[in-house]
Design an enzyme around this catalytic site. Structure first.
Site, PDB file in Angstrom:
ATOM      1  N   GLU A   7       3.428  25.155-140.929  1.00  0.00           N
ATOM      2  CA  GLU A   7       2.756  24.635-142.118  1.00  0.00           C
ATOM      3  C   GLU A   7       2.320  25.741-143.064  1.00  0.00           C
ATOM      4  O   GLU A   7       2.267  25.558-144.271  1.00  0.00           O
ATOM      5  CB  GLU A   7       1.542  23.792-141.721  1.00  0.00           C
ATOM      6  CG  GLU A   7       0.770  23.253-142.915  1.00  0.00           C
ATOM      7  CD  GLU A   7      -0.086  22.051-142.595  1.00  0.00           C
ATOM      8  OE1 GLU A   7      -1.024  21.794-143.356  1.00  0.00           O
ATOM      9  OE2 GLU A   7       0.177  21.364-141.598  1.00  0.00           O
ATOM     10  N   TYR A 328      -8.854  24.227-134.401  1.00  0.00           N
ATOM     11  CA  TYR A 328      -8.511  23.478-135.618  1.00  0.00           C
ATOM     12  C   TYR A 328      -9.739  22.750-136.168  1.00  0.00           C
ATOM     13  O   TYR A 328     -10.400  21.999-135.439  1.00  0.00           O
ATOM     14  CB  TYR A 328      -7.406  22.487-135.292  1.00  0.00           C
ATOM     15  CG  TYR A 328      -6.882  21.735-136.486  1.00  0.00           C
ATOM     16  CD1 TYR A 328      -6.055  22.358-137.409  1.00  0.00           C
ATOM     17  CD2 TYR A 328      -7.206  20.399-136.683  1.00  0.00           C
ATOM     18  CE1 TYR A 328      -5.558  21.663-138.504  1.00  0.00           C
ATOM     19  CE2 TYR A 328      -6.714  19.699-137.768  1.00  0.00           C
ATOM     20  CZ  TYR A 328      -5.889  20.337-138.670  1.00  0.00           C
ATOM     21  OH  TYR A 328      -5.407  19.650-139.756  1.00  0.00           O
TER      22      TYR A 328
END
Length: 686
Positions: A7, A328
């Site tokens: 990403e 995260y």
């Protein structure tokens, strides 16, 4: 050749480091027979609405198509996605690498958008190569190795991509169509304001507007309380008077409002004997705090440090991505997977290495303690934010990063301390037939509170009488009511929102809904927005000047309030937005087809645009000029008409041709519409 598509560059570098870097190319890293490339978030974007409208639509002086009611609603038959201007080069790199790949690895972030941004690129290039999914909540070495060893078929995550695609398309339909429809509606009312409508943005703004008006219309009610020092042979303590049901001087809410009655009670009770009518002791426990979801972190950091939601998100992102010290951040879950319980010794060793000042607290942790936080049944796509095993450098953190990191570390450390235990005491006192009550608390085992000894406000219990130590006593013991005192108070309005409490309100939206069925449905925690978007929504509302900040407070502007007043309830309702999120969850799980979801959104948009196109509305506080509407056209030249206020006649309007001075046609206004039968070809504004 396996091609990893990450990403962002930082994730690509972390993966490449574990695979073993053997070379670098333009936009990718070589790792033996594998290659790792990257995105910069979404590389493709939806085409603008002008690309779906006819080519013969006239343009304004900036070359943009004029907004016209005739084109609404804009619902694409085929959606157009194209590379963003700043991503075109990297998209070409990825396309070239795909040609020589034998297998593709989707290494997007572990969420809906992370799934979609890689999948949509693969669809853009008509990829037919097999695809597997890399899924990791952290980018430290241990987490990356585990993710590489446990990759699955990318098709198992197809629902995530569908939900993200559905959200994007539905947001486009709502934002583009309703923003245009209500901007044109406002212009017909004589207002020159750009109104932007969003499925989460608008209900969020409505929360603030409603709260601000509640505060401004609030009328304080004065009332009295009575406190007394109760003298027992074993010691004195404070107690509060409790009114009887038939007590004189109470208002409808049970507050003592009669000053004469309050004074009489004080005088009649001071110095009088009494007895302990009830004495109850109960051993209680306080469970460990959970680790942090992003919303929980935002609320606490806003309260403690005054950080904005955007500050917290950026800081959490840098701790995860740049420093690799935390997991995260964009998570809606505060629980942890049971499989990671065995990692505790290694995580604590890293925490101690990074934070030498916490060595004694780390050494006091007992990794055999398994708190309620370890619960697979309550872990969603992501687990709570916790420290990683990465031994980074604390000196490289800025103040915000240090503060947020400290919150994360202490919440994790607390899991490995005993449960907090205390003795709760409840006392009722009878004096002259009147009742006083008191509560006390004595800590019997500090437990996890020891982790917060230098940060005591982590325990957010109110520091009131419950913290007092009560003497040993028994039911029936004689006491004396010492000095009783009247205390004067006033009811308080609700507090204004801060960014932290607004985020919390978005998560717990059921608290702001009155319908029992809707409240029950929303209590499950759907909320409005997502952990990844709530901060940006608040920032956008401020950028649009619908909200403004005053200190820590968030306050609605005149424009923001006027806009909310102009919108129908269904558009600004949190119920609609929560239902929308629930449908996306059904899409994600595969229970609902994406096409069925989009069909429902299209029907909703058609209905709302039709209603917006009927009539006009006046908007206060606008600063931006909106395009001329031609929902009503000039009978002389065919150009759009503009509704304008009559000078010196408040609340009266007239319609003029937007092609003035070439065309000087005017029309009287009748209930927000031009009266064509009485049009005049001059500039008379009567």
């Amino acid at each position: 050749m396996r091609l990893f598509i990450a990403e962002k560059p930082s994730v690509a570098k972390a993966i490449a480091a574990e695979l073993g870097v053997t070379g670098k190319g333009d936009g990718y890293i070589e790792c033996g027979s594998d290659k790792v490339t990257w995105c910069f978030g979404h590389m493709l974007e939806q085409a603008g609405p002008d690309e779906y409208t006819p080519d013969d639509v006239p343009t304004n002086d900036k070359g943009r198509k004029i907004w016209r009611v005739d084109e609404l609603p804009i619902i694409p038959d085929e959606w157009i996605l194209r590379p963003k201007d700043d991503a075109k080069k990297q998209v070409r790199v990825i396309g070239g690498l795909l040609k020589s790949a034998s297998q593709v690895v989707n290494a997007g972030d572990p969420d809906r958008e992370g799934q979609l941004l890689v999948d949509e690129l693969l669809e853009h290039f008509n990829n037919t190569k097999p695809v597997i999914r890399y899924w990791s909540n952290a980018i430290d070495s241990v987490s990356v190795k585990r993710a590489l060893a446990s990759m699955k078929d990318n098709q198992e995550y197809h629902g995530f991509a569908d939900a993200a695609e559905g959200r994007g398309k539905a947001d486009w339909l709502i934002g583009m169509n309703l923003s245009r429809a209500y901007t044109l509606r406002a212009q017909r009312g004589g207002s020159r304001a750009l109104l932007t409508v969003g499925r989460v943005q608008t209900p969020t703004l409505a929360l603030v507007v409603t709260r601000d008006r509640e505060i401004e219309s609030f009328k304080a009610v004065p009332f009295h309380t009575i406190r007394a020092e109760i003298q027992h042979p074993n010691g004195a303590f404070w107690a509060s008077w409790k009114a009887k049901e038939d007590q004189a001087g109470l208002d409808a809410e049970g507050r003592l409002v009669d000053t004469a009655v309050a004074n009489a009670l004080v005088e009649s009770l001071t110095g009088k004997p009494g007895s302990i009518s009830e004495y109850k002791q109960e051993a209680k426990k306080q469970n460990h705090p959970l680790t942090f979801s992003l919303s929980d972190m935002t609320a606490l950091a806003s309260k403690r440090f005054g950080y904005s939601a955007e500050d917290v998100l950026k800081t959490c992102q840098s701790l995860y991505e740049t420093h690799k010290l935390t997991t995260y951040p964009r998570t809606d879950c505060a629980y942890l997977p049971e499989s990671q319980f065995a990692d505790a010794p290694d995580v604590l060793a890293a925490v101690k290495a990074v934070n030498p000042a916490l060595a004694s607290i780390v050494d006091g942790a007992d990794t055999s303690i398994r708190s309620r936080t370890w619960n697979d049944k309550k872990v969603s796509a992501h687990h709570g934010i916790i420290p990683t095993m990465h031994k980074g450098d604390l000196n490289k953190l800025n103040d915000k990063e240090r503060n947020i990191y400290d919150l994360v570390v202490r919440a994790y450390l607390a899991q490995f301390y005993p449960i907090h235990e205390f003795m709760s005491t409840t006392v009722a006192v009878d004096v002259e037939g009147e009742t006083f009550s008191a509560k006390g608390k004595v800590v019997t085992k500090s437990g996890w509170h020891d982790v917060y000894l230098d940060n005591s406000d982590e325990d957010e219990g109110d520091q009131d009488d419950e913290s007092q130590s009560l003497p040993k006593m028994g039911q029936g013991d004689a006491i004396t009511c010492g000095q009783a005192a009247r205390r004067d108070a006033k009811t308080k309005p609700p507090a204004r929102f801060t960014e932290g409490t607004l985020i919390t309100a978005m998560v717990n939206i059921h608290r702001f809904v009155t319908d029992p069925q809707h409240k029950k449905m929303l209590r499950e925690g759907d909320g409005i927005g997502t952990e990844a978007t709530r901060a940006s929504i608040i920032s956008e509302l401020k950028r649009r000047e619908y909200l403004e900040t005053k200190g820590k407070q968030i306050i609605s502007t005149t424009l923001g309030r006027s806009m909310i007043d102009a919108l129908p309830e269904v558009v600004k309702s949190p119920v609609l937005t929560a239902l929308y999120e629930r449908m996306l969850q059904s899409v994600e799980s595969g229970k609902t087809e994406l096409a069925a979801f989009i069909t429902k959104q299209e029907a909703f948009i058609r209905d709302q645009v039709a209603k917006a196109n009927d009539g006009a509305v006046s908007i206060a506080g606008g600063k931006e000029a909106a395009p001329v509407s031609d929902v009503f056209k000039c009978m002389s030249c065919g150009a759009g008409l503009s509704r304008r206020p009559l000078p010196k006649k408040k609340g009266h309007f007239w319609w003029g041709c937007s092609n003035y001075p070439t065309c000087k046609q005017t029309y009287p206004d009748v209930k927000g519409r031009p009266n064509y039968s009485k049009g005049r070809n001059n500039t008379d504004k009567e």
